[in-house]
Design a protein around this motif. Structure first.
Motif, mmCIF file in Angstrom:
data_model
loop_
_atom_site.group_PDB
_atom_site.id
_atom_site.type_symbol
_atom_site.label_atom_id
_atom_site.label_comp_id
_atom_site.label_asym_id
_atom_site.label_seq_id
_atom_site.Cartn_x
_atom_site.Cartn_y
_atom_site.Cartn_z
ATOM 1 N N LEU A 193 26.817 21.808 18.858
ATOM 2 C CA LEU A 193 26.691 21.066 20.126
ATOM 3 C C LEU A 193 27.286 19.675 19.978
ATOM 4 N N LEU A 194 28.533 19.687 19.488
ATOM 5 C CA LEU A 194 29.297 18.454 19.335
ATOM 6 C C LEU A 194 30.255 18.305 20.505
ATOM 7 N N PRO A 195 30.630 17.078 20.840
ATOM 8 C CA PRO A 195 31.706 16.901 21.824
ATOM 9 C C PRO A 195 33.054 17.128 21.139
ATOM 10 N N LEU A 196 34.077 17.406 21.925
ATOM 11 C CA LEU A 196 35.426 17.545 21.370
ATOM 12 C C LEU A 196 36.085 16.174 21.348
ATOM 13 N N THR A 197 36.350 15.674 20.134
ATOM 14 C CA THR A 197 37.029 14.380 19.967
ATOM 15 C C THR A 197 38.021 14.526 18.813
ATOM 16 N N GLY A 198 38.775 13.453 18.548
ATOM 17 C CA GLY A 198 39.671 13.471 17.388
ATOM 18 C C GLY A 198 38.898 13.714 16.105
ATOM 19 N N GLY A 199 37.641 13.302 16.068
ATOM 20 C CA GLY A 199 36.833 13.435 14.851
ATOM 21 C C GLY A 199 36.157 14.790 14.692
ATOM 22 N N THR A 200 36.172 15.599 15.751
ATOM 23 C CA THR A 200 35.461 16.892 15.657
ATOM 24 C C THR A 200 36.380 18.102 15.830
ATOM 25 N N GLU A 201 37.636 17.875 16.235
ATOM 26 C CA GLU A 201 38.543 19.014 16.444
ATOM 27 C C GLU A 201 38.760 19.742 15.109
ATOM 28 N N ASN A 202 38.673 21.051 15.134
ATOM 29 C CA ASN A 202 38.823 21.880 13.924
ATOM 30 C C ASN A 202 37.837 21.511 12.829
ATOM 31 N N LEU A 203 36.688 20.961 13.231
ATOM 32 C CA LEU A 203 35.666 20.580 12.253
ATOM 33 C C LEU A 203 35.289 21.780 11.385
ATOM 34 N N LEU A 204 35.126 22.924 12.047
ATOM 35 C CA LEU A 204 34.763 24.132 11.292
ATOM 36 C C LEU A 204 36.055 24.850 10.896
ATOM 37 N N ASN A 205 36.684 24.320 9.835
ATOM 38 C CA ASN A 205 37.916 24.925 9.321
ATOM 39 C C ASN A 205 37.561 25.837 8.151
ATOM 40 N N ALA A 206 38.578 26.378 7.489
ATOM 41 C CA ALA A 206 38.316 27.354 6.415
ATOM 42 C C ALA A 206 37.444 26.729 5.319
ATOM 43 N N ARG A 207 37.715 25.478 4.965
ATOM 44 C CA ARG A 207 36.953 24.833 3.886
ATOM 45 C C ARG A 207 35.482 24.689 4.259
ATOM 46 N N ARG A 208 35.229 24.279 5.504
ATOM 47 C CA ARG A 208 33.829 24.063 5.909
ATOM 48 C C ARG A 208 33.121 25.402 6.163
ATOM 49 N N LEU A 209 33.875 26.387 6.674
ATOM 50 C CA LEU A 209 33.269 27.716 6.845
ATOM 51 C C LEU A 209 32.821 28.266 5.495
ATOM 52 N N ALA A 210 33.569 27.901 4.451
ATOM 53 C CA ALA A 210 33.223 28.386 3.105
ATOM 54 C C ALA A 210 31.944 27.746 2.575
ATOM 55 N N CYS A 211 31.494 26.665 3.216
ATOM 56 C CA CYS A 211 30.233 26.022 2.797
ATOM 57 C C CYS A 211 29.015 26.804 3.283
ATOM 58 N N LEU A 212 29.201 27.659 4.302
ATOM 59 C CA LEU A 212 28.055 28.366 4.902
ATOM 60 C C LEU A 212 27.529 29.438 3.947
ATOM 61 N N PRO A 213 26.239 29.747 4.011
ATOM 62 C CA PRO A 213 25.750 30.880 3.227
ATOM 63 C C PRO A 213 26.424 32.168 3.698
ATOM 64 N N ARG A 214 26.593 33.132 2.783
ATOM 65 C CA ARG A 214 27.261 34.385 3.158
ATOM 66 C C ARG A 214 26.505 35.072 4.297
ATOM 67 N N GLY A 215 27.248 35.485 5.322
ATOM 68 C CA GLY A 215 26.630 36.208 6.438
ATOM 69 C C GLY A 215 26.050 35.305 7.521
ATOM 70 N N ALA A 216 26.318 34.011 7.430
ATOM 71 C CA ALA A 216 25.774 33.068 8.426
ATOM 72 C C ALA A 216 26.212 33.462 9.841
ATOM 73 N N MET A 217 25.337 33.163 10.790
ATOM 74 C CA MET A 217 25.627 33.431 12.204
ATOM 75 C C MET A 217 26.020 32.106 12.860
ATOM 76 N N ILE A 218 27.056 32.143 13.685
ATOM 77 C CA ILE A 218 27.509 30.917 14.359
ATOM 78 C C ILE A 218 27.278 31.068 15.858
ATOM 79 N N VAL A 219 26.762 30.020 16.464
ATOM 80 C CA VAL A 219 26.539 29.994 17.920
ATOM 81 C C VAL A 219 27.236 28.730 18.421
ATOM 82 N N ASN A 220 28.307 28.905 19.224
ATOM 83 C CA ASN A 220 29.067 27.723 19.667
ATOM 84 C C ASN A 220 29.083 27.573 21.181
ATOM 85 N N PRO A 221 28.188 26.740 21.717
ATOM 86 C CA PRO A 221 28.301 26.365 23.126
ATOM 87 C C PRO A 221 28.904 24.968 23.286
#
Ligand code: NAP
Length: 308
Positions: A193-221
């Motif tokens: 639930l972040l706004p879209l800004t220069g600081g948040t665009e592509n925040l969840l990239n491959a590197r950050r997705l790799a930080c999640l526990p295996r099988g994590a569920m993502i909900v993006n509104p």
């Protein structure tokens, strides 16, 4: 006399009555119209879907009051030199918290398996209690903080991440890049639930997705470009992400040939997580008109430097 003009694709029928009721309650003399010479307008009540892009002719406007919470389409508009406020509406917040809570519970309880049918297999997979399920909410503003509180009230083990430090009872809070990695590392269910800004665009990239526990569920509104689509699809295909429920997309409506539509690990909802509710939002607009006339600071002023 305050002339307020409405620019919303939703139109006059939706907004006129609640806005008049709320403006009447301020005791101000006003005129509310949908069409007027721009140079006569004091307040522009505005939705980005209205098609208004050039604010130059609004030479005496004291503020542009956005009907939307997200202002990424307008915050960089060079013709918009007057104060800009965004929408923080109790009805919008209530709807978002319901949507988030519903989708988190769906993943927490593993409801998809039952909904799609066990196909004759009497498999008793008991879900853990919410207290044993870690949920992270990225963005602890009007919407994120409310959703985080509601999830904590259901006993979920909730963490949140924001730009500035926060203290919210019952929520573990993080800031900064290290804080983001820590918040992601514990996120069995991740809500954006972040706004879209220069600081948040592509925040969840491959590197950050790799930080999640295996099988994590993502909900993006939040907003579509918060997530790198290709990186998400790769993480889903490899099973590193268990499921993604996406309400918002880089291109809306989501193009018919986009792989999200048919991917078994993706639920698409068509930007319906919540909306501004005229019955409650009109009061927020009227309060800002009252403040403008009284020379008081506007509520929910957008910080142009930060982009939200
Ligand atoms: P908000 O009150 O402005 O909150 C934004 C939150 O994000 C704040 O906690 C802020 O941190 C944090 N944040 C912003 N930039 C950050 C960064 N670079 N790093 C870390 N944290 C950052 O906004 P809101 O009213 O909660 O709305 C959030 C978004 O929801 C909107 O911008 C919009 O995109 C989306 N939305 C979607 C729908 C829908 O139907 N899908 C409906 C309404 C809104 P600080 O607290 O430190 O400022």
């Amino acid at each position: 006399m305050t002339l307020t003009i409405l620019y919303s694709a939703d139109g006059w029928n939706t907004w006129e009555t609640p806005l008049r009721r709320a403006l009447d309650a301020t005791g101000l003399a006003y005129e509310l119209v949908t069409d007027a010479a721009p140079e006569t307008v004091d307040y522009v009540v505005y939705a980005p879907s209205s098609g208004l892009h050039d604010f130059t002719p609004f030479t005496r406007a004291k503020a542009v009051l956005s009907l939307w919470a997200g202002v990424e389409k307008i915050v960089g508009n060079k013709t918009l030199t007057m104060p800009l406020t965004r929408m923080v509406d109790p009805g919008l917040t209530e709807g978002m918290t319901e949507w988030v809570t519903g989708h988190v519970l769906r993943h927490h309880l593993g409801m998809d398996a039952q909904i799609h049918g066990l196909k004759g297999a009497w498999r008793q997979d008991y879900p853990p209690l919410a207290r044993d399920r870690r949920v992270t909410v990225l963005g602890l503003g009007a919407l994120g903080a409310d959703a985080a509180r509601a999830l904590a009230a259901l006993n979920f083990d909730v963490a949140g991440w924001s730009r500035s430090p926060k203290e919210i009872a019952g929520i573990t809070t993080f800031t900064g890049e290290d804080g983001l990695e820590a918040a992601l590392a514990r996120a069995e269910i991740l809500v954006l639930l972040l706004p879209l800004t220069g600081g948040t665009e592509n925040l969840l990239n491959a590197r950050r997705l790799a930080c999640l526990p295996r099988g994590a569920m993502i909900v993006n509104p939040g907003r579509g470009p918060l997530i790198d689509d290709e990186a998400l699809l790769a993480a889903l295909d490899e099973g590193r992400v268990g499921h993604a429920t996406l309400d918002v997309f880089r291109v809306e409506p989501l193009p018919r040939d986009h792989p999200f539509w048919l991917h078994p690990g993706v639920t698409v909802t068509p930007h319906i997580a919540s909306e501004t509710r005229p019955a409650t939002a009109a009061t927020v607009i009227a309060e800002n008109v009252r403040r403008g006339e009284a020379g008081e600071p506007f509520l929910h002023l957008v910080d142009r430097g930060q982009g939200y």
